[in-house]
Design an enzyme around this catalytic site. Structure first.
Site, PDB file in Angstrom:
ATOM      1  CB  CYS A   1      39.349  45.485  36.479  1.00 43.56           C
ATOM      2  SG  CYS A   1      39.449  43.697  36.269  1.00 43.56           S
TER       3      CYS A   1
ATOM      4  CG  HIS B   1      35.122  46.272  34.379  1.00 43.84           C
ATOM      5  ND1 HIS B   1      36.026  47.087  33.751  1.00 43.84           N
ATOM      6  CD2 HIS B   1      35.729  45.081  34.519  1.00 43.84           C
ATOM      7  CE1 HIS B   1      37.123  46.411  33.499  1.00 43.84           C
ATOM      8  NE2 HIS B   1      36.974  45.182  33.957  1.00 43.84           N
TER       9      HIS B   1
ATOM     10  CD  GLU C   1      34.529  50.427  33.645  1.00 46.79           C
ATOM     11  OE1 GLU C   1      34.318  50.521  34.856  1.00 46.79           O
ATOM     12  OE2 GLU C   1      35.170  49.479  33.142  1.00 46.79           O
TER      13      GLU C   1
HETATM   14  N1  GLN Z   1      42.966  39.935  34.190  1.00 48.16           N
HETATM   15  C1  GLN Z   1      43.432  41.271  33.904  1.00 48.16           C
HETATM   16  C2  GLN Z   1      44.841  41.461  34.441  1.00 48.16           C
HETATM   17  O1  GLN Z   1      45.336  40.751  35.204  1.00 48.16           O
HETATM   18  C3  GLN Z   1      42.479  42.301  34.483  1.00 48.16           C
HETATM   19  C4  GLN Z   1      41.131  42.177  33.822  1.00 48.16           C
HETATM   20  C5  GLN Z   1      40.332  43.442  33.726  1.00 48.16           C
HETATM   21  O2  GLN Z   1      40.844  44.552  33.871  1.00 48.16           O
HETATM   22  N2  GLN Z   1      39.072  43.275  33.422  1.00 48.16           N
HETATM   23  O3  GLN Z   1      45.511  42.353  34.087  1.00 48.16           O
END
Ligand code: GLN
Length: 203
Positions: free
Chosen positions: A79, A166, A168
């Protein structure tokens, strides 16, 4: 025992540390450059990429993180971690991420994804997307492992694996298993000089 650094400036690093511990690896919390010594692998967790970027700059971690990944250390980014690896951030993965790409309204969703993680193996994982990015653009060296619609959400370039979701948080450990396998393969390779158990004993 593999020593795996988990960037811990912000975000869900504890969930990653738990998964790694469950696989018998040692998680090293990374908050400053010295924490990167002798790592066999690296995880950049989810969180908030702007906050993480500021923390990386404040702690002088950008250059040492870049060096570590460019030296071939197996790396997993999830992410916000995917965003940190892209061309506009650490620039160790030839992709450009689009933040919050699925829209702030549809801020989270889950999907079953087939992930070909090498060899004969293809893993079906439950992917949790939370204000997730997607991969907007990528270079020829980047393999797309999974997409949602037309949008790549899991990519790999050599031993760098980045996913927009994700796993984890549900206790899923197959991505981390892949990471540890890559670390073990690297430690076994002829000429391996860093991070192996043998090197640690001598140091
Ligand atoms: N929206 C977050 C970002 O741009 C990322 C979200 C996440 O890691 N779950 O940094």
């Amino acid at each position: 025992m593999a020593l795996v650094g988990v960037l811990a400036l912000q975000g869900d690093f504890e969930a990653h540390a738990r998964v790694l511990a469950g696989l018998g690896a040692q998680a090293q919390v990374v908050r400053e450059p010295a924490d990167l010594d002798r790592l066999d692998a690296l995880v950049i967790p989810g969180g908030e990429s702007t906050t993480m970027t500021l923390g990386i700059e404040r702690e002088g971690l950008a250059e040492p993180l870049r060096d570590l990944v460019r030296a071939g250390t197996p790396t997993l980014g999830t992410c916000a971690g995917l965003i940190m690896l892209d061309r506009d951030h650490l620039d160790v993965l030839d992709i450009r991420a689009r933040r919050n790409a699925f829209g702030r309204q549809v801020s989270s969703f889950e999907e079953e994804l087939e992930l070909p993680l090498g060899g004969e193996r293809s893993e079906r994982v439950r992917a949790v997307f939370i204000r997730a990015p997607w991969v907007e653009e990528h270079g020829g060296e980047v393999e797309v492992l999974a997409s949602v619609g037309e949008r790549p959400v899991a990519v790999r370039q050599e031993d760098v694996l980045a996913v927009a979701f994700h796993t984890e948080i549900t206790g899923e450990d197959r991505l981390h298993r892949w990471l540890l396998e890559r670390a073990a393969a690297r430690a076994d390779a002829p000429g391996a000089t860093t991070g192996t158990a043998a090197t640690r004993e001598l140091a």
